[in-house]
Every structure is written in structure tokens, then in C-alpha cells.
Design a protein around this motif. Sequence first.
Motif, PDB file in Angstrom:
ATOM      1  N   ILE A 167     -42.359  22.750 159.113  1.00 52.32           N
ATOM      2  CA  ILE A 167     -41.791  23.577 158.048  1.00 52.32           C
ATOM      3  C   ILE A 167     -40.340  23.914 158.364  1.00 52.32           C
ATOM      4  O   ILE A 167     -39.440  23.695 157.545  1.00 52.32           O
ATOM      5  CB  ILE A 167     -42.626  24.851 157.849  1.00 52.32           C
ATOM      6  CG1 ILE A 167     -44.027  24.488 157.350  1.00 52.32           C
ATOM      7  CG2 ILE A 167     -41.939  25.798 156.859  1.00 52.32           C
ATOM      8  CD1 ILE A 167     -44.961  25.668 157.198  1.00 52.32           C
ATOM      9  N   ALA A 168     -40.099  24.435 159.569  1.00 56.41           N
ATOM     10  CA  ALA A 168     -38.723  24.761 159.953  1.00 56.41           C
ATOM     11  C   ALA A 168     -37.854  23.508 159.981  1.00 56.41           C
ATOM     12  O   ALA A 168     -36.694  23.527 159.553  1.00 56.41           O
ATOM     13  CB  ALA A 168     -38.714  25.446 161.318  1.00 56.41           C
ATOM     14  N   ASP A 208     -27.233  29.792 149.236  1.00 59.40           N
ATOM     15  CA  ASP A 208     -28.633  29.440 148.973  1.00 59.40           C
ATOM     16  C   ASP A 208     -28.887  27.951 149.249  1.00 59.40           C
ATOM     17  O   ASP A 208     -29.458  27.239 148.417  1.00 59.40           O
ATOM     18  CB  ASP A 208     -28.985  29.767 147.516  1.00 59.40           C
ATOM     19  CG  ASP A 208     -30.492  29.901 147.306  1.00 59.40           C
ATOM     20  OD1 ASP A 208     -31.213  30.139 148.288  1.00 59.40           O
ATOM     21  OD2 ASP A 208     -30.941  29.745 146.150  1.00 59.40           O
ATOM     22  N   VAL A 209     -28.495  27.529 150.441  1.00 55.52           N
ATOM     23  CA  VAL A 209     -28.581  26.094 150.750  1.00 55.52           C
ATOM     24  C   VAL A 209     -30.009  25.646 151.070  1.00 55.52           C
ATOM     25  O   VAL A 209     -30.326  24.455 150.958  1.00 55.52           O
ATOM     26  CB  VAL A 209     -27.642  25.728 151.923  1.00 55.52           C
ATOM     27  CG1 VAL A 209     -26.195  25.958 151.540  1.00 55.52           C
ATOM     28  CG2 VAL A 209     -28.003  26.500 153.189  1.00 55.52           C
ATOM     29  N   ILE A 210     -30.861  26.584 151.477  1.00 56.11           N
ATOM     30  CA  ILE A 210     -32.245  26.223 151.787  1.00 56.11           C
ATOM     31  C   ILE A 210     -33.176  27.026 150.890  1.00 56.11           C
ATOM     32  O   ILE A 210     -33.421  28.207 151.112  1.00 56.11           O
ATOM     33  CB  ILE A 210     -32.578  26.472 153.272  1.00 56.11           C
ATOM     34  CG1 ILE A 210     -31.693  25.610 154.157  1.00 56.11           C
ATOM     35  CG2 ILE A 210     -34.051  26.171 153.539  1.00 56.11           C
ATOM     36  CD1 ILE A 210     -31.915  25.804 155.640  1.00 56.11           C
ATOM     37  N   THR A 211     -33.706  26.367 149.870  1.00 59.13           N
ATOM     38  CA  THR A 211     -34.630  26.987 148.927  1.00 59.13           C
ATOM     39  C   THR A 211     -36.058  26.538 149.236  1.00 59.13           C
ATOM     40  O   THR A 211     -36.291  25.620 150.029  1.00 59.13           O
ATOM     41  CB  THR A 211     -34.275  26.584 147.494  1.00 59.13           C
ATOM     42  OG1 THR A 211     -34.455  25.154 147.366  1.00 59.13           O
ATOM     43  CG2 THR A 211     -32.826  26.935 147.169  1.00 59.13           C
ATOM     44  N   THR A 212     -37.009  27.168 148.568  1.00 61.66           N
ATOM     45  CA  THR A 212     -38.401  26.747 148.741  1.00 61.66           C
ATOM     46  C   THR A 212     -38.577  25.292 148.335  1.00 61.66           C
ATOM     47  O   THR A 212     -39.309  24.534 148.981  1.00 61.66           O
ATOM     48  CB  THR A 212     -39.334  27.650 147.907  1.00 61.66           C
ATOM     49  OG1 THR A 212     -39.193  29.005 148.341  1.00 61.66           O
ATOM     50  CG2 THR A 212     -40.786  27.221 148.076  1.00 61.66           C
ATOM     51  N   GLU A 213     -37.906  24.890 147.264  1.00 62.35           N
ATOM     52  CA  GLU A 213     -38.000  23.494 146.815  1.00 62.35           C
ATOM     53  C   GLU A 213     -37.494  22.541 147.890  1.00 62.35           C
ATOM     54  O   GLU A 213     -38.085  21.478 148.127  1.00 62.35           O
ATOM     55  CB  GLU A 213     -37.188  23.303 145.529  1.00 62.35           C
ATOM     56  CG  GLU A 213     -37.729  24.029 144.316  1.00 62.35           C
ATOM     57  CD  GLU A 213     -39.103  23.509 143.917  1.00 62.35           C
ATOM     58  OE1 GLU A 213     -39.388  22.316 144.139  1.00 62.35           O
ATOM     59  OE2 GLU A 213     -39.889  24.305 143.383  1.00 62.35           O
ATOM     60  N   ALA A 223     -44.031  30.088 154.093  1.00 64.44           N
ATOM     61  CA  ALA A 223     -44.805  29.050 154.789  1.00 64.44           C
ATOM     62  C   ALA A 223     -46.116  28.731 154.085  1.00 64.44           C
ATOM     63  O   ALA A 223     -46.458  27.557 153.872  1.00 64.44           O
ATOM     64  CB  ALA A 223     -45.064  29.462 156.234  1.00 64.44           C
ATOM     65  N   ALA A 224     -46.869  29.766 153.707  1.00 67.92           N
ATOM     66  CA  ALA A 224     -48.178  29.539 153.077  1.00 67.92           C
ATOM     67  C   ALA A 224     -48.032  28.802 151.753  1.00 67.92           C
ATOM     68  O   ALA A 224     -48.780  27.856 151.462  1.00 67.92           O
ATOM     69  CB  ALA A 224     -48.894  30.869 152.879  1.00 67.92           C
TER      70      ALA A 224
END
Length: 282
Positions: free
Chosen positions: A96-97, A223-228, A261-262
Motif C-alpha cells: 500500500i505504501a 494532493d499528489v497522492i490520492t486514494t485513486e 488502507a482498508a
Amino acid sequence: MNSRIIVATLCVIILGACGDKATQDSAVDYVFANARVYTLDETLPWAEAVAVKGNKIAYVGDTAGVEALVGEATQRRDLGGQLLLPGFIDSHVHPIAGGAYATALSLDTFGSVDDWVRAIADYAAEHEDDPVLFGYGFLATTFGPVGPTRQLIDAVVPDRPVLIMDEGFHAAWANTTALQALNITQDTPDPVPGFSYYKRDANGDATGYLLEGTAGMAMDALDVITTEVVVQGVGIVLDIMKAYGVTAAYDAGVIGYEEIAASVLQRTEDSGDLTVRLVGSY
């Protein structure tokens, strides 16, 4: 006499139908045959065939034995005598990371400044629809005492914010459009002068070199790292793991991504991309 024949005939038909159903129910999805299968089982260290039904191994043994499990829909793979091993288990990984950066531009840390500028230009061309371009990997000392400057990126990407983290994530390199989006001006104070600050030229303008906390602040603000981005990246990481034969892994932590994460894993499973069994420290 005739009634006995009829009853016998019905029994044969019923038994035959039951036999067909049992064969259909026991049929496996995949058969890998004509292989050198190393099993890690001391009682049967080597085998010729493996059968899979659903997400479980249903059979390990000789080729003759596996034939009884083949149905009309079974997909067969003749491995031509190649080696077939049990799946590998990665005992420490961060899908994930790591996935958060899987789609970002990865610079060769030991490259030259010209190499990095060309890589940024190529990445921009390949991601023309991305509103912000993000990457990492430059080595600050390669630029000399002045450090990276916004003008170097402006020459190849003048119209979109670009933010590149250094190889240790202690600093960032930004173009003019990024500085404008961050509203960094001559009047912007340094969070911790001399430590977390915006490097400036003789006129007091930000050069595009952001050190320590200012780099992380820029990542958040742009906002360079989004959930998408993370969901897409996790899929890429799992594909790489699968390509190396990793079928199970221990996620040793999701520092910084605990809140999503979930949902990231759930979305990955729902899309059918969770192809590695994960146990995690969440």
C-alpha cells in the motif's frame, strides 16, 4: 419379467446421471501437467501434475491421476517438463505504501541533471492528462551548491505543476507553476528558518528548491497522492509480485495511509486485482 427390466433400466439411468453430476462437480478449473513439480513435501518431493479448483490446489501427483479431475471446462497447461514451484511468501513488504508511488516518475538517482530533465519531459508527454506531475529520486548534490531550480523544469513543463522529491524525501524540486499553485511568494515565511525553508535567489524569489517540512507540505497541498492513485499503484505492485511468483505476503505497515488502507484493499479485492494473499500490520 418386463417390470424387472424397466426397474433395472431406470436404476442404470439414475446411476448414470449421478455419475455425470459427480464428475462435473469434481472437475477442476486448471490442470498443469507434464511438469517437474517440487512440492516441499518430504513424502512426495516431486510430482508431475497440479490441479486447481477455485482458489485452492486440489491435486498434486502424477499425470494419470489428474486426468480423472478434468472436465469439459477445465483449462489445461502442458508445461513441457518445466519446473513448477510452490508460491513464494514475502515476509516484509509494503504494497500500500509502495503503491502510493508506483505511478510516479522514478528518476535514476545517479543520473545527470540533463537526464532528469529529459525524464520529466518524457513523463509529462506520457501523462498529458494529469493535472499535477509528481516524482522522486534526484540527488541534490548533483546540482552543486545552488541546488535544483524551477527554470530547469519550466523549460520542458511550463504549464502544469511539477513536484519531484529527492531520493531521501527530505527535499523537493518544483517548477514555477507549482510554486504559484502553492502561493509561495517573497512574503511566504519559512516554517523553520535554516531547516524547513524555501531556498531563494538574490532577489528573494523561491528557486524551486524546497527543504524538509516544506517539501511534505507541498505534497499535501498539491494532493499528489490520492486514494485513486494508491488503488492503481497497489494493483501495479501486486502484478509485479505475482510476476515473480509471490502468492502471499506480510504487509509490514501502512504508515501515512492508515485511514484509507482498508478501503484501498476492499476496492482492490472488488476489482479482482487482489491476487496475493495478504496478512498485514494495520
